[in-house]
Design a protein around this motif. Structure first.
Motif, short mmCIF file in Angstrom:
data_model
loop_
_atom_site.label_atom_id
_atom_site.label_comp_id
_atom_site.label_asym_id
_atom_site.label_seq_id
_atom_site.Cartn_x
_atom_site.Cartn_y
_atom_site.Cartn_z
N ARG A 1 0.86 -1.18 0.00
CA ARG A 1 0.00 0.00 0.00
C ARG A 1 0.90 1.24 0.00
N TYR A 2 0.46 2.26 -0.68
CA TYR A 2 1.20 3.51 -0.74
C TYR A 2 0.50 4.55 0.11
N ASN A 3 1.20 5.07 1.11
CA ASN A 3 0.63 6.08 2.00
C ASN A 3 1.27 7.44 1.70
N PRO A 4 0.49 8.40 1.21
CA PRO A 4 1.03 9.76 1.11
C PRO A 4 1.46 10.24 2.50
N VAL A 5 2.35 11.21 2.54
CA VAL A 5 2.81 11.74 3.83
C VAL A 5 2.43 13.22 3.93
N ARG A 6 2.47 13.71 5.15
CA ARG A 6 2.12 15.11 5.41
C ARG A 6 3.37 15.85 5.85
N ASP A 7 3.70 16.90 5.14
CA ASP A 7 4.71 17.84 5.62
C ASP A 7 3.92 19.10 5.92
N LYS A 8 4.23 20.23 5.35
CA LYS A 8 3.34 21.38 5.50
C LYS A 8 2.13 21.21 4.58
N LYS A 9 2.31 20.39 3.55
CA LYS A 9 1.21 19.98 2.69
C LYS A 9 1.26 18.46 2.56
N ILE A 10 0.17 17.90 2.04
CA ILE A 10 0.17 16.47 1.78
C ILE A 10 1.01 16.22 0.53
N LYS A 11 2.02 15.36 0.67
CA LYS A 11 2.94 15.11 -0.44
C LYS A 11 2.82 13.66 -0.88
N ALA A 12 2.33 13.47 -2.08
CA ALA A 12 2.18 12.11 -2.61
C ALA A 12 3.52 11.56 -3.08
N ASN A 13 4.39 12.43 -3.63
CA ASN A 13 5.62 11.95 -4.25
C ASN A 13 6.65 11.44 -3.25
N SER A 14 6.50 11.76 -1.99
CA SER A 14 7.46 11.28 -0.99
C SER A 14 6.80 10.35 0.01
N GLY A 15 5.79 9.63 -0.46
CA GLY A 15 5.02 8.75 0.42
C GLY A 15 5.78 7.50 0.85
N ILE A 16 5.11 6.70 1.65
CA ILE A 16 5.71 5.51 2.26
C ILE A 16 5.01 4.26 1.72
N TYR A 17 5.82 3.31 1.29
CA TYR A 17 5.31 2.01 0.86
C TYR A 17 5.36 1.03 2.02
N VAL A 18 4.26 0.35 2.28
CA VAL A 18 4.22 -0.64 3.36
C VAL A 18 3.66 -1.95 2.85
#
Length: 473
Positions: free
Chosen positions: A296-313
């Motif tokens: 599953r690919y989880n987008p991450v949150r920095d100051k905005k939601i960033k899809a390109n630097s998400g986490i694969y689990v």
């Protein structure tokens, strides 16, 4: 005949497509054993004008023989076709007299027919473009477990089949609720906790669930299927990946990485650990694993939601269980699993697997929180690599009403006792998240447990609670 459980949405879709006044090209895909063929044949079996099934790992001559035999069953009297163009010309001939009524063609295990240099896809595209697409009553259903092949060669085809698929159905494993319905339909009297344990070991794959026996407990079933001599799930792992990918090795390497890192890895981290380029090929492999429901690919949150630097689990329950136990032990005692209950390795797995269950049922979590009608985005968050101490939050639900549910997921076989230490840890996570993201949204600490919280000073401070029963609804 075995009852068709769940799949109500997919059945409605099929009925709508079959009743349309135009030609339909429907691609059905999903991982091995998820029930694609069962769905189509149970719902439409007596309506086919032609159907055929490819041979797993068959050669071109064998695939052509199978197709020829299917043609003969539907009235074809000609000789065996030598090419796929000739095979589809023959199919068109036997269907010509049937296109004034619903004319349903079902090609199962479609990727098997596409042997090297066979020209199968080109012939299929010519069949569709030159004739089938112009017959309003014609309905073509193609099905395959090799999901990445289906997506690249049929759905996202850039040649003759570009934009020709009119509908796609991605068949997913059962939810917890559907799994409970399945077991009840077979007379099982297991508790929801027992069903949860089974789900955490094998997921909602219908074929896997069918292997459990009514006279055994979930633990006994897991013992028999995984740890007994010649247990059916011992060899399934390599068969599973071999059936989905023609070259499974690069896929298995990524699965191995994510199994060793339960909190997940970014694409850049995966690239570095594999010592490979972070290029389109790696992206394709990761996308293939997502399509097949392994990761599953989880987008991450920095100051905005960033899809390109998400986490694969790692998300597939069977694969997680295999790596947690089968791959780590040489013990194959029939009572291994029963005897391991309560040990640290099992308790760690229970906590991790329950997190995966919750992540697979976010719609249920939203319903339990009363926000199912609110527009939301779900994502993960973790501190930067150079930040100490490291903090990771696996699930945040950001809402259009400017609130964020920060979810703590805890497995327990009784009410969960929220200690002062745990309560303060949640507070530190909230503070770290606010400081890093500079969010102005309100934060709602949310506990997702199995049986709720033990009443006490710290439980009263938790504003929102979700329990196991909510995940079944």
């Amino acid at each position: 005949m075995e009852k068709l459980i769940g799949r109500q949405r997919e059945i409605r879709m099929l009925e709508q497509y079959m009743a349309s006044d135009r030609a339909e090209f429907i691609a059905v895909y999903g991982r091995r054993r998820v029930g694609k063929t069962f769905l189509i044949r149970q719902h439409l079996s007596n309506q086919f004008s032609f159907d055929v099934t490819g041979i797993i790992e068959g050669r071109k001559n064998e695939q052509m023989t199978v197709f020829h035999e299917a043609l003969k069953q539907y009235g074809y009297t000609g000789t065996k076709p030598r090419t796929w163009l000739e095979a589809f010309f023959a199919l068109r001939e036997i269907l010509k007299g049937k296109v004034n009524e619903p004319c349903i063609v079902f090609i199962d295990e479609l990727p098997c027919f596409d042997t090297p240099k066979s020209g199968f896809v080109h012939a299929l595209s010519h069949f569709w473009n030159s004739w089938a697409a112009w017959q309003p009553q014609f309905k073509l259903i193609v099905c395959g477990s090799a999901t990445s092949w289906m997506v690249r060669n049929i759905i996202d085809n850039h040649g003759g089949l570009h934009n020709r698929v009119t509908h796609e159905i991605a068949l997913k494993p059962f939810t917890l609720g559907e799994t409970e319905e399945y077991f009840k339909s077979r007379g099982f009297l297991w508790s929801r906790l027992g069903i949860l344990h089974t789900y955490m070991a094998v997921g909602g794959v219908p074929y896997y669930l069918s292997l459990f026996n009514i006279g055994e407990s979930p633990a006994q079933g897991i013992d028999r299927l995984f740890f007994s001599e010649n247990g059916e799930f011992q060899k399934e792992y390599h068969r599973l990946f071999g059936s989905l990918f023609r070259n499974p090795d690069p896929y298995l390497k990524i699965i191995d990485l994510l199994a060793a890192k339960p909190q997940g890895l970014t694409r850049d981290e995966i690239s570095r650990k594999l010592n490979t380029d972070n290029n389109g090929r790696l992206g394709n492999i990761l996308n293939d694993l997502i399509y097949c429901d392994f990761i599953r690919y989880n987008p991450v949150r920095d100051k905005k939601i960033k899809a390109n630097s998400g986490i694969y689990v790692l998300a597939d329950f069977y694969t997680l269980f295999y790596h947690s136990f089968l791959k780590k032990t040489t013990t194959k005692a029939i009572h291994y699993w029963t005897q391991m209950q309560g040990t640290p390795i099992v308790n760690t797995w229970l906590g991790l697997a329950y997190e995966r269950v919750v992540m697979a049922h976010i719609a249920n979590v939203k319903k339990a929180l009363g926000i199912e009608s609110v527009l939301t985005e779900s994502y993960s968050w973790r501190t930067k690599d150079d930040t100490a101490p490291a903090v990771q939050i696996d699930l945040l639900i950001e809402r259009a009403d400017k609130m964020i549910n920060l979810c703590e997921i805890k497995y327990s076989e009784t009410e969960y006792n929220l200690t002062k230490e745990e309560y303060l840890k949640i507070g530190r996570r909230v503070d770290a998240f606010k400081q890093a993201t500079q969010t102005r949204y309100g934060i709602v600490p949310t506990m997702v447990t199995t049986f709720g919280l033990t009443q006490g000073m710290y439980s009263d401070a938790i504003q929102a609670n979700v329990v196991l029963d909510d995940l079944f609804c």
